[in-house]
Design an enzyme around this catalytic site. Structure first.
Site, PDB file in Angstrom:
ATOM      1  N   ASP A  12       6.388  -1.925  -2.457  1.00 32.54           N
ATOM      2  CA  ASP A  12       5.615  -0.716  -2.146  1.00 32.54           C
ATOM      3  C   ASP A  12       4.148  -1.045  -2.413  1.00 32.54           C
ATOM      4  OD1 ASP A  12       6.032   2.754  -2.968  1.00 32.54           O
ATOM      5  OD2 ASP A  12       4.177   1.689  -2.540  1.00 32.54           O
ATOM      6  N   ILE A  13       3.299  -0.832  -1.448  1.00 38.05           N
ATOM      7  CA  ILE A  13       1.889  -1.237  -1.557  1.00 38.05           C
ATOM      8  C   ILE A  13       1.186  -0.532  -2.710  1.00 38.05           C
ATOM      9  CG2 ILE A  13       0.824   0.495  -0.008  1.00 38.05           C
ATOM     10  CD1 ILE A  13      -0.637  -1.937   1.314  1.00 38.05           C
ATOM     11  N   ASN A  26      -4.954   8.716   9.071  1.00 34.52           N
ATOM     12  CA  ASN A  26      -5.219   9.387  10.345  1.00 34.52           C
ATOM     13  C   ASN A  26      -6.687   9.791  10.367  1.00 34.52           C
ATOM     14  OD1 ASN A  26      -5.558  12.088   9.149  1.00 34.52           O
ATOM     15  ND2 ASN A  26      -3.371  11.938   8.769  1.00 34.52           N
ATOM     16  N   GLY A  34       4.279   8.684   5.538  1.00 34.69           N
ATOM     17  CA  GLY A  34       4.288   7.215   5.491  1.00 34.69           C
ATOM     18  C   GLY A  34       3.505   6.616   4.341  1.00 34.69           C
ATOM     19  N   VAL A  35       2.863   5.525   4.624  1.00 39.86           N
ATOM     20  CA  VAL A  35       2.129   4.827   3.549  1.00 39.86           C
ATOM     21  C   VAL A  35       0.939   5.675   3.086  1.00 39.86           C
ATOM     22  CG1 VAL A  35       0.558   3.467   5.042  1.00 39.86           C
ATOM     23  CG2 VAL A  35       1.289   2.552   2.831  1.00 39.86           C
ATOM     24  N   ASP A  36       0.378   6.470   3.997  1.00 34.89           N
ATOM     25  CA  ASP A  36      -0.733   7.367   3.653  1.00 34.89           C
ATOM     26  C   ASP A  36      -0.291   8.340   2.553  1.00 34.89           C
ATOM     27  OD1 ASP A  36      -2.797   9.598   5.749  1.00 34.89           O
ATOM     28  OD2 ASP A  36      -3.141   8.709   3.783  1.00 34.89           O
ATOM     29  N   SER A 119      -0.072   1.138  12.172  1.00 36.35           N
ATOM     30  CA  SER A 119       0.311   1.731  13.464  1.00 36.35           C
ATOM     31  C   SER A 119       1.763   1.518  13.865  1.00 36.35           C
ATOM     32  CB  SER A 119      -0.561   1.214  14.624  1.00 36.35           C
ATOM     33  OG  SER A 119      -1.792   1.901  14.664  1.00 36.35           O
ATOM     34  N   GLY A 121       4.526   2.405  12.301  1.00 38.43           N
ATOM     35  CA  GLY A 121       5.461   3.435  11.825  1.00 38.43           C
ATOM     36  C   GLY A 121       5.379   4.653  12.717  1.00 38.43           C
ATOM     37  N   TYR A 123       3.012   5.849  14.260  1.00 39.13           N
ATOM     38  CA  TYR A 123       2.195   5.686  15.483  1.00 39.13           C
ATOM     39  C   TYR A 123       2.868   4.832  16.553  1.00 39.13           C
ATOM     40  CZ  TYR A 123      -1.887   8.156  13.579  1.00 39.13           C
ATOM     41  OH  TYR A 123      -2.754   9.124  13.097  1.00 39.13           O
TER      42      TYR A 123
HETATM   43  N1  APR Z   1       4.264   0.776   1.053  1.00 39.65           N
HETATM   44  C1  APR Z   1       4.105  -0.132   2.048  1.00 39.65           C
HETATM   45  N2  APR Z   1       4.351   0.120   3.338  1.00 39.65           N
HETATM   46  C2  APR Z   1       4.796   1.357   3.642  1.00 39.65           C
HETATM   47  C3  APR Z   1       5.004   2.363   2.663  1.00 39.65           C
HETATM   48  C4  APR Z   1       4.709   2.028   1.322  1.00 39.65           C
HETATM   49  N3  APR Z   1       4.861   2.902   0.323  1.00 39.65           N
HETATM   50  N4  APR Z   1       5.459   3.484   3.305  1.00 39.65           N
HETATM   51  C5  APR Z   1       5.543   3.182   4.601  1.00 39.65           C
HETATM   52  N5  APR Z   1       5.155   1.905   4.812  1.00 39.65           N
HETATM   53  C6  APR Z   1       5.092   1.151   6.049  1.00 39.65           C
HETATM   54  C7  APR Z   1       5.916   1.636   7.210  1.00 39.65           C
HETATM   55  O1  APR Z   1       7.286   1.236   7.083  1.00 39.65           O
HETATM   56  C8  APR Z   1       5.221   0.892   8.346  1.00 39.65           C
HETATM   57  O2  APR Z   1       5.681  -0.446   8.377  1.00 39.65           O
HETATM   58  O3  APR Z   1       3.750   1.221   6.521  1.00 39.65           O
HETATM   59  C9  APR Z   1       3.745   0.885   7.906  1.00 39.65           C
HETATM   60  C10 APR Z   1       2.861   1.889   8.645  1.00 39.65           C
HETATM   61  O4  APR Z   1       3.634   3.043   8.944  1.00 39.65           O
HETATM   62  P1  APR Z   1       3.015   4.520   8.757  1.00 39.65           P
HETATM   63  O5  APR Z   1       2.781   4.785   7.328  1.00 39.65           O
HETATM   64  O6  APR Z   1       3.907   5.461   9.516  1.00 39.65           O
HETATM   65  O7  APR Z   1       1.570   4.440   9.470  1.00 39.65           O
HETATM   66  P2  APR Z   1       1.171   4.478  11.014  1.00 39.65           P
HETATM   67  O8  APR Z   1       2.269   4.036  11.903  1.00 39.65           O
HETATM   68  O9  APR Z   1      -0.148   3.762  11.055  1.00 39.65           O
HETATM   69  O10 APR Z   1       0.948   6.036  11.282  1.00 39.65           O
HETATM   70  C11 APR Z   1      -0.140   6.660  10.651  1.00 39.65           C
HETATM   71  O11 APR Z   1       1.224   8.368   9.739  1.00 39.65           O
HETATM   72  O12 APR Z   1       1.436   8.923   7.560  1.00 39.65           O
HETATM   73  C12 APR Z   1       0.804   9.247   8.704  1.00 39.65           C
HETATM   74  O13 APR Z   1      -1.290  10.145   7.954  1.00 39.65           O
HETATM   75  C13 APR Z   1      -0.681   9.052   8.605  1.00 39.65           C
HETATM   76  O14 APR Z   1      -1.076  10.200  10.640  1.00 39.65           O
HETATM   77  C14 APR Z   1      -1.034   8.919  10.044  1.00 39.65           C
HETATM   78  C15 APR Z   1       0.134   8.134  10.620  1.00 39.65           C
END
Ligand code: APR
Length: 172
Positions: A12-13, A26, A34-36, A119, A121, A123
């Site tokens: 987990d990052i 976003n 997600g990671v955000d 992007s 996940g 996106y």
């Molecule tokens: N640690 C590391 N990687 C993670 C974690 C975490 N805790 N949680 C999710 N991920 C991974 C996902 O599995 C994916 O491989 O991060 C990568 C990016 O996925 P998303 O978080 O869905 O990001 P993204 O596809 O860029 O979409 C961004 O999602 O959460 C919202 O606010 C964010 O609107 C924005 C959109």
């Protein structure tokens, strides 16, 4: 080529004690899923308060904040493109995310950074194509930034790890 400075981890990052972690944010920079969501949960409310002062972030751009309650010193927030099939500059915008993150790494003289698969996940950007773009930009950054010692790529699922491993096999 510097591939020895690229590390794939399944962690987990939010738990990584690096100079900066990258947030796949976003345009509002006001948090999400997600990671955000994970980064904001772990950083605490001070991160959102600081993000509120930034007036958002354009797609393909990146902005830096403190790490607050995270072990990382900084969070670099970048906004990747939503995948619409590849005909709306998605590859160019994703490459721009990496370049802008590394421009901040150079500006702040950072030595270690951890990056999620931006992007790919919510996106919807295809993992393999995103990994090829990521590895290409990371290899360029490692050549341009000799002070950059370690780029950690978090593989939060098997598909992401396989995509990076495949992209790393393709020598430039
Ligand atoms: N640690 C590391 N990687 C993670 C974690 C975490 N805790 N949680 C999710 N991920 C991974 C996902 O599995 C994916 O491989 O991060 C990568 C990016 O996925 P998303 O978080 O869905 O990001 P993204 O596809 O860029 O979409 C961004 O999602 O959460 C919202 O606010 C964010 O609107 C924005 C959109």
């Amino acid at each position: 080529m510097g591939d020895e400075r690229i590390f794939l981890v399944d962690d987990d990052i939010t738990g990584l004690a690096v100079d900066a972690i990258v947030n796949a944010a976003n345009n509002s920079l006001l948090g999400g899923g997600g990671v955000d969501g994970a980064i904001h949960d772990a950083a605490g409310p001070g991160l959102l308060a600081e993000c509120r002062t930034l007036q958002g972030c354009a797609t393909g751009e990146a902005k830096i904040t403190g790490g607050h309650q995270l072990p990382a010193r900084y969070v670099i927030h970048t906004v990747g493109p939503v995948w619409h099939g590849g005909g709306k500059q998605e590859p160019e915008l994703l490459a721009a995310c990496y370049r802008r993150c590394f421009a901040l790494v150079a500006e702040y003289g950072l030595q270690t950074i951890a990056i999620p698969a931006i992007s790919t996940g919510v996106y919807g950007f295809p993992k393999e194509a995103a990994a090829v773009i990521a590895i290409g930009e990371i290899r360029r950054a490692l050549i341009d930034n000799p002070q950059l010692l370690k780029v950690v790529l978090t593989c939060f699922n098997q598909g992401t790890r396989q995509a990076y491993e495949k992209a790393l096999k393709d020598k430039p």
